[in-house]
Design a protein around this motif. Structure first.
Motif, short mmCIF file in Angstrom:
data_model
loop_
_atom_site.label_atom_id
_atom_site.label_comp_id
_atom_site.label_asym_id
_atom_site.label_seq_id
_atom_site.Cartn_x
_atom_site.Cartn_y
_atom_site.Cartn_z
N SER A 22 0.64 -2.53 -6.90
CA SER A 22 -0.27 -2.02 -5.87
C SER A 22 -1.51 -2.92 -5.74
O SER A 22 -2.02 -3.12 -4.64
N ARG A 23 -1.99 -3.45 -6.87
CA ARG A 23 -3.12 -4.38 -6.79
C ARG A 23 -2.72 -5.64 -6.04
O ARG A 23 -3.49 -6.17 -5.23
N MET A 24 -1.51 -6.13 -6.31
CA MET A 24 -1.02 -7.31 -5.60
C MET A 24 -0.88 -7.02 -4.11
O MET A 24 -1.17 -7.87 -3.26
N ALA A 25 -0.42 -5.80 -3.79
CA ALA A 25 -0.24 -5.42 -2.39
C ALA A 25 -1.56 -5.44 -1.64
O ALA A 25 -1.62 -5.86 -0.48
N VAL A 27 -4.24 -7.29 -2.37
CA VAL A 27 -4.63 -8.69 -2.20
C VAL A 27 -3.83 -9.34 -1.08
O VAL A 27 -4.39 -10.04 -0.22
N ILE A 28 -2.52 -9.12 -1.07
CA ILE A 28 -1.67 -9.69 -0.02
C ILE A 28 -2.06 -9.15 1.35
O ILE A 28 -2.08 -9.88 2.34
N SER A 29 -2.40 -7.85 1.41
CA SER A 29 -2.81 -7.25 2.68
C SER A 29 -4.06 -7.93 3.23
O SER A 29 -4.16 -8.20 4.44
N ILE A 30 -5.02 -8.23 2.36
CA ILE A 30 -6.24 -8.91 2.78
C ILE A 30 -5.92 -10.31 3.30
O ILE A 30 -6.45 -10.75 4.34
N ILE A 31 -5.04 -11.01 2.60
CA ILE A 31 -4.64 -12.36 3.04
C ILE A 31 -3.95 -12.30 4.40
O ILE A 31 -4.22 -13.12 5.29
N VAL A 32 -3.08 -11.31 4.58
CA VAL A 32 -2.36 -11.16 5.85
C VAL A 32 -3.34 -10.86 6.98
O VAL A 32 -3.22 -11.42 8.08
N LEU A 33 -4.33 -10.01 6.73
CA LEU A 33 -5.31 -9.68 7.76
C LEU A 33 -6.12 -10.91 8.16
O LEU A 33 -6.40 -11.11 9.35
N VAL A 34 -6.51 -11.73 7.18
CA VAL A 34 -7.23 -12.96 7.49
C VAL A 34 -6.37 -13.89 8.34
O VAL A 34 -6.83 -14.48 9.33
N ALA A 35 -5.09 -14.01 7.95
CA ALA A 35 -4.17 -14.86 8.70
C ALA A 35 -3.99 -14.35 10.13
O ALA A 35 -3.96 -15.13 11.09
N LEU A 36 -3.89 -13.04 10.28
CA LEU A 36 -3.74 -12.45 11.61
C LEU A 36 -4.99 -12.67 12.46
O LEU A 36 -4.90 -12.86 13.68
N THR A 271 4.44 9.10 3.42
CA THR A 271 4.14 7.93 2.59
C THR A 271 3.24 7.00 3.39
O THR A 271 3.46 6.81 4.59
N PHE A 272 2.26 6.43 2.74
CA PHE A 272 1.32 5.56 3.44
C PHE A 272 2.03 4.33 3.98
O PHE A 272 1.81 3.91 5.12
N GLU A 273 2.91 3.75 3.18
CA GLU A 273 3.62 2.54 3.58
C GLU A 273 4.66 2.82 4.66
O GLU A 273 4.98 1.95 5.47
N ARG A 322 14.40 5.38 -5.37
CA ARG A 322 15.31 4.54 -6.16
C ARG A 322 14.59 3.64 -7.16
O ARG A 322 15.05 3.44 -8.28
N PHE A 323 13.46 3.08 -6.73
CA PHE A 323 12.81 2.05 -7.56
C PHE A 323 11.42 2.45 -8.07
O PHE A 323 10.81 1.71 -8.84
N GLY A 324 10.93 3.61 -7.63
CA GLY A 324 9.61 4.04 -8.08
C GLY A 324 8.50 3.12 -7.64
O GLY A 324 7.46 3.03 -8.30
N LEU A 325 8.69 2.43 -6.52
CA LEU A 325 7.72 1.45 -6.05
C LEU A 325 6.74 2.10 -5.08
O LEU A 325 7.13 2.73 -4.11
N SER A 326 5.45 1.94 -5.37
CA SER A 326 4.40 2.44 -4.50
C SER A 326 3.34 1.36 -4.36
O SER A 326 2.59 1.09 -5.31
N LEU A 327 3.29 0.73 -3.19
CA LEU A 327 2.35 -0.37 -2.99
C LEU A 327 0.95 0.12 -2.65
O LEU A 327 -0.03 -0.54 -2.98
#
Length: 344
Positions: A22-25, A27-36, A271-273, A322-327
């Motif tokens: 989730s922490r990585m998500a 950071v990636i979200s911020i990078i994506v927003l800057v790129a956009l 779910t937020f995602e 299935r994977f317990g993944l929550s970004l």
């Protein structure tokens, strides 16, 4: 509960607020927003318009998901707010106010208008609320048609946008949509992770139990109702800026709520995602198959039906199961020590 990401309980059991993924998500979200934000310098006019539409879809999906998925308030009349957002933008701009400023003011006006509406509508439960919102939308549509400026179903245009060069206008609308999307998603994320967010989900699950625990059921519902109205109102105003023309039957069409429901159902309700994923999927389907006309709409209906039957929690809901993944976690996760885990 304290604000630490991990709280230690008895016997080594911990409650996680954040995970490494989730922490990585974030950071990636911020990078994506800057790129956009920098994207207009390399994108063509058509691509900028399409990306603007995607941002608007994400706002709409997130707001309907907040209302129904997290708050349990299922509505089939949210198009009333997209219509009012566009209508108030036209009305405010007609007063000589810059059209881009009018978009922001329109969102605030929709929020203000939605408050007294919530005093009445939140008295309704379940299907009554859902149909009641549709009735409100239909009545509002008729009232807007009576405005001489709108000229009935003939509609009008946001002619003040002509003061801007087409390229500059397109870029400003793109940036406004991007900033609105980021601000709304961030605000919703913070809200859902707060005590109020916990109350929202508790009320959804069992209103009586939440009330017995001291939750302000009516006030919490009203907050969510007004937030969703404001977000969808801004989305409608942004769509008007992109399309420039306003015809009431288009902006007050139930098709908008149908799109919101489709995006949330496919992505993962509650779910937020899921709302974001569903909006991206809908955007891709529209881009590739939108030209098919009625067959495109039939296809959307069939896809929604298949998901309701076989993946009722949507794609992201299935991924979480299935994977317990929550970004983007909006709740807490109980983590058992390894010696207490059941080995398969």
């Amino acid at each position: 509960m304290n604000s630490n990401s991990v709280s230690t309980l008895a016997q080594g059991i911990t409650i996680e607020r954040w995970t490494r993924s989730s922490r990585m998500a974030v950071v990636i979200s911020i990078i994506v927003l800057v790129a956009l934000a920098l994207a207009p310098s390399v994108l063509g006019a058509g691509s900028i318009d399409r990306m603007t539409a995607l941002f608007i879809y994400i706002i709409m999906a997130a707001m309907w998901n907040a209302l129904a998925g997290f708050g349990g308030l299922v509505s089939v009349g949210q198009q009333v707010f997209s219509g009012l957002g566009a209508y108030f933008t036209v009305r405010i701009a007609d007063r000589g106010i810059d059209p881009f400023v009018a978009i922001l003011i329109a969102g605030l006006v929709v929020a203000v208008v939605s408050y007294p509406l919530s005093l009445v509508m939140l008295r309704l439960k379940g299907g009554e609320f859902a149909i009641g919102m549709w009735v409100v939308s239909a009545l509002t549509h008729l009232c807007v048609n009576l405005d001489g400026l709108i000229q009935g179903e003939t509609g009008t245009s946001l002619i003040s946008l002509n003061a801007y060069d087409s390229g500059m206008r397109r870029t400003i609308i793109y940036w406004l949509a991007l900033v609105a999307m980021a601000a709304i998603l961030s605000s919703l994320f913070v809200l859902l992770r707060s005590r109020t967010g916990a109350a929202i989900q508790a009320i959804r699950d069992n209103e009586d139990a939440a009330l017995s625990l001291g939750a302000d059921v009516v006030g919490t519902k009203r907050l969510l109702f007004v937030l969703a109205a404001a977000g969808i109102g801004i989305a409608g105003a942004l769509w008007l800026a992109s399309a420039t023309s306003f015809q009431p039957k288009t902006y007050f069409s139930v098709q908008w709520t149908a799109y919101m429901i489709f995006m949330v159902l496919v992505g993962g309700i509650g779910t937020f995602e899921g709302a974001i994923l569903g909006a991206i999927i809908f955007f891709a389907i529209e881009t590739w198959f939108g030209a098919l006309g009625v067959w495109y709409l039939i296809g959307l209906g069939l896809i929604a039906l298949l998901f309701a039957l076989f993946l009722p929690k949507g794609l992201w809901g299935e991924i979480e199961r299935r994977f317990g993944l929550s970004l983007m976690p909006v709740g807490y996760r109980l983590k058992l020590p390894s010696e207490l885990k059941v080995k398969e």
